[in-house]
Write a protein that holds these residues in place. Structure first.
Motif, PDB file in Angstrom:
ATOM      1  N   TYR A 108      -9.014   1.541   9.873  1.00 23.41           N
ATOM      2  CA  TYR A 108      -9.023   2.945  10.281  1.00 23.41           C
ATOM      3  C   TYR A 108     -10.340   3.293  10.962  1.00 23.41           C
ATOM      4  N   GLU A 109     -11.472   2.874  10.363  1.00 21.32           N
ATOM      5  CA  GLU A 109     -12.786   3.191  10.937  1.00 21.32           C
ATOM      6  C   GLU A 109     -12.906   2.641  12.352  1.00 21.32           C
ATOM      7  N   LYS A 110     -12.408   1.410  12.546  1.00 26.88           N
ATOM      8  CA  LYS A 110     -12.494   0.787  13.870  1.00 26.88           C
ATOM      9  C   LYS A 110     -11.700   1.594  14.887  1.00 26.88           C
ATOM     10  N   LEU A 111     -10.458   1.929  14.580  1.00 24.34           N
ATOM     11  CA  LEU A 111      -9.622   2.678  15.515  1.00 24.34           C
ATOM     12  C   LEU A 111     -10.117   4.108  15.693  1.00 24.34           C
ATOM     13  N   TYR A 112     -10.610   4.714  14.602  1.00 28.57           N
ATOM     14  CA  TYR A 112     -11.096   6.095  14.663  1.00 28.57           C
ATOM     15  C   TYR A 112     -12.264   6.219  15.633  1.00 28.57           C
ATOM     16  N   HIS A 113     -13.215   5.274  15.537  1.00 28.55           N
ATOM     17  CA  HIS A 113     -14.386   5.334  16.401  1.00 28.55           C
ATOM     18  C   HIS A 113     -14.036   4.981  17.833  1.00 28.55           C
ATOM     19  N   GLN A 114     -13.027   4.126  18.017  1.00 26.21           N
ATOM     20  CA  GLN A 114     -12.600   3.785  19.381  1.00 26.21           C
ATOM     21  C   GLN A 114     -12.004   4.999  20.082  1.00 26.21           C
ATOM     22  N   ASN A 115     -11.331   5.843  19.319  1.00 29.39           N
ATOM     23  CA  ASN A 115     -10.614   6.972  19.907  1.00 29.39           C
ATOM     24  C   ASN A 115     -11.427   8.270  19.972  1.00 29.39           C
ATOM     25  N   ARG A 116     -12.638   8.236  19.454  1.00 26.56           N
ATOM     26  CA  ARG A 116     -13.455   9.451  19.474  1.00 26.56           C
ATOM     27  C   ARG A 116     -14.097   9.652  20.852  1.00 26.56           C
ATOM     28  N   LEU A 143       0.860  -1.185   0.000  1.00 32.53           N
ATOM     29  CA  LEU A 143       0.000   0.000   0.000  1.00 32.53           C
ATOM     30  C   LEU A 143       0.895   1.232   0.000  1.00 32.53           C
ATOM     31  N   THR A 144       0.633   2.145  -0.923  1.00 34.10           N
ATOM     32  CA  THR A 144       1.400   3.393  -0.979  1.00 34.10           C
ATOM     33  C   THR A 144       0.503   4.545  -0.544  1.00 34.10           C
ATOM     34  N   ILE A 145       0.948   5.267   0.481  1.00 33.74           N
ATOM     35  CA  ILE A 145       0.190   6.392   1.025  1.00 33.74           C
ATOM     36  C   ILE A 145       0.929   7.685   0.709  1.00 33.74           C
ATOM     37  N   GLY A 146       0.234   8.630   0.087  1.00 38.62           N
ATOM     38  CA  GLY A 146       0.811   9.933  -0.208  1.00 38.62           C
ATOM     39  C   GLY A 146       0.447  10.944   0.861  1.00 38.62           C
ATOM     40  N   LEU A 147       1.458  11.624   1.401  1.00 41.61           N
ATOM     41  CA  LEU A 147       1.254  12.622   2.445  1.00 41.61           C
ATOM     42  C   LEU A 147       1.731  13.982   1.954  1.00 41.61           C
ATOM     43  N   LEU A 148       1.135  15.034   2.475  1.00 40.57           N
ATOM     44  CA  LEU A 148       1.580  16.370   2.127  1.00 40.57           C
ATOM     45  C   LEU A 148       2.985  16.620   2.654  1.00 40.57           C
ATOM     46  N   PHE A 149       3.745  17.363   1.909  1.00 38.82           N
ATOM     47  CA  PHE A 149       5.107  17.690   2.302  1.00 38.82           C
ATOM     48  C   PHE A 149       5.124  18.332   3.695  1.00 38.82           C
ATOM     49  N   GLY A 150       5.937  17.782   4.590  1.00 37.78           N
ATOM     50  CA  GLY A 150       6.061  18.340   5.933  1.00 37.78           C
ATOM     51  C   GLY A 150       4.900  18.026   6.857  1.00 37.78           C
ATOM     52  N   GLN A 151       4.034  17.066   6.482  1.00 38.20           N
ATOM     53  CA  GLN A 151       2.866  16.752   7.300  1.00 38.20           C
ATOM     54  C   GLN A 151       3.243  15.830   8.451  1.00 38.20           C
ATOM     55  N   ILE A 152       2.769  16.148   9.648  1.00 36.43           N
ATOM     56  CA  ILE A 152       2.961  15.271  10.803  1.00 36.43           C
ATOM     57  C   ILE A 152       1.804  14.282  10.827  1.00 36.43           C
ATOM     58  N   ILE A 153       2.095  12.998  10.856  1.00 34.64           N
ATOM     59  CA  ILE A 153       1.045  11.979  10.814  1.00 34.64           C
ATOM     60  C   ILE A 153       0.235  12.026  12.101  1.00 34.64           C
ATOM     61  N   ASN A 154      -1.106  12.075  11.962  1.00 30.31           N
ATOM     62  CA  ASN A 154      -1.962  12.156  13.143  1.00 30.31           C
ATOM     63  C   ASN A 154      -1.993  10.827  13.901  1.00 30.31           C
ATOM     64  N   ASP A 155      -2.494  10.870  15.147  1.00 33.93           N
ATOM     65  CA  ASP A 155      -2.406   9.719  16.049  1.00 33.93           C
ATOM     66  C   ASP A 155      -3.139   8.484  15.527  1.00 33.93           C
ATOM     67  N   VAL A 156      -4.352   8.688  14.971  1.00 31.36           N
ATOM     68  CA  VAL A 156      -5.130   7.537  14.515  1.00 31.36           C
ATOM     69  C   VAL A 156      -4.430   6.855  13.336  1.00 31.36           C
ATOM     70  N   THR A 157      -3.959   7.646  12.381  1.00 37.68           N
ATOM     71  CA  THR A 157      -3.243   7.062  11.242  1.00 37.68           C
ATOM     72  C   THR A 157      -1.996   6.340  11.714  1.00 37.68           C
ATOM     73  N   MET A 158      -1.289   6.912  12.684  1.00 40.71           N
ATOM     74  CA  MET A 158      -0.107   6.255  13.228  1.00 40.71           C
ATOM     75  C   MET A 158      -0.476   4.934  13.890  1.00 40.71           C
ATOM     76  N   ASP A 159      -1.602   4.892  14.613  1.00 40.12           N
ATOM     77  CA  ASP A 159      -2.053   3.652  15.245  1.00 40.12           C
ATOM     78  C   ASP A 159      -2.353   2.582  14.194  1.00 40.12           C
ATOM     79  N   VAL A 160      -2.987   2.998  13.093  1.00 43.46           N
ATOM     80  CA  VAL A 160      -3.290   2.043  12.019  1.00 43.46           C
ATOM     81  C   VAL A 160      -1.994   1.480  11.432  1.00 43.46           C
ATOM     82  N   LEU A 161      -1.036   2.354  11.154  1.00 40.98           N
ATOM     83  CA  LEU A 161       0.231   1.907  10.565  1.00 40.98           C
ATOM     84  C   LEU A 161       0.998   1.003  11.522  1.00 40.98           C
TER      85      LEU A 161
END
Length: 300
Positions: A292-300, A96-114
């Motif tokens: 992502y949906e599972k972790l996102y809803h758990q952390n909301r 899986l290839t994920i494109g991020l904006l230049f200089g973007q800090i990865i948010n907590d939920v995305t980091m948890d998924v990765l």
């Protein structure tokens, strides 16, 4: 699944060394089992069993023993291949290839998924690439990236795209520490009248810049703009003290010791989304989405 009936009958009889028991295990009659084994022997042109009619059992010939061993290995390899294929189909193997904006800090939920993928799904290789707004749109269009994390307005510029919210982040002003405005506790739009503001070329991105322009007009002035070709140049120009930068709070440039970030209620927030093309056939995309949906809803 991949082994035909003749081979299945032979393998079961070879394991049991008893035609009656083998037939019962396969839920067929003993004559049907014997017929299949005879057909296999005829096809292979070799004898596979010695029949011991007096004791009701059978013994493998030397050729039969070798064939049974090889077929068992083949069956194991086929089962492994089938399991791999199922995991790939379900999104548990592949890349899986994920494109991020230049200089973007990865948010907590995305980091948890990765992290979850890295720790629990070693068959999935995740590559992260960074680019400017235009890069992310192009990568989404041509398939270089399976998923990109960008502004909702930017994702909407790509045809046949689906997306979901990742995070809402505040917008604000990045001021060089040597600038007189950096001594203030708060910055408002009115403070920027007559100041040089670094903005991207409209071909790179115009969504946030246009919002900024409209707000300045409501305040009664037209901003003095310095146009940069892309995000990387914008950040570099801010570091060099060339002007004031509009940025989101999750950009690494806001952590620079040479700059100070001021959140702006007037500019508000932007919605970051994970976007993918509707026709993307990579099975890891929906797998990633579900995780992502599972972790996102758990952390909301």
């Amino acid at each position: 699944m991949f082994i035909d009936m003749k081979a299945r009958c032979f393998m079961e009889a070879g394991r049991c060394l008893n035609f009656t028991r083998a037939a019962e295990n396969l839920y067929i009659s003993q004559p049907a089992l014997s017929k299949n084994i005879a057909a296999l022997e005829d096809e292979c042109k070799m004898k596979l069993f010695y029949r011991d009619t007096g004791k009701g059992g059978v013994r493998l010939t030397a050729a039969g023993a070798v064939l049974l061993d090889e077929l068992q290995k083949t069956e194991a390899r086929l089962q492994e291949a089938l399991g791999n294929a199922k995991r790939a189909e379900s999104g548990q193997e592949g890349s899986l290839t994920i494109g991020l904006l230049f200089g973007q800090i990865i948010n907590d939920v995305t980091m948890d998924v990765l992290k979850n993928i890295d720790e629990n799904y070693p068959g999935i290789a995740v590559e992260k690439i960074q680019g400017n707004f235009r890069d992310l749109r192009n990568w989404l269009e041509d398939g270089t990236a399976d998923i990109v994390v960008t502004y909702e307005e930017e994702a909407c510029l790509v045809k046949h795209v689906r997306y979901e919210e990742v995070q809402q982040v505040r917008l604000g002003f990045v001021i060089p520490i040597g600038h007189p405005l950096a001594a203030k506790e708060e910055i408002c739009l009115r403070d920027l009248e007559g100041e040089k503001v670094i903005v991207p070329d409209d071909r790179e991105s115009f969504t946030v810049t246009e919002r900024f322009r409209q707000l300045c007009l409501l305040e009664g002035f037209v901003p003095e703009e310095i146009v940069a070709p892309d995000l990387s140049h914008m950040n570099m120009m801010a570091e060099m003290g060339k002007g004031i930068l509009i940025s989101r709070e999750d950009s690494i440039v806001t952590r620079s010791p040479h700059l100070r970030f001021y959140p702006s209620e007037e500019l508000g927030t932007v919605i970051l989304v994970a976007a993918w093309k509707e026709d993307n056939q990579n099975p890891i995309v929906p797998f990633y989405h579900r995780m992502y949906e599972k972790l996102y809803h758990q952390n909301r």
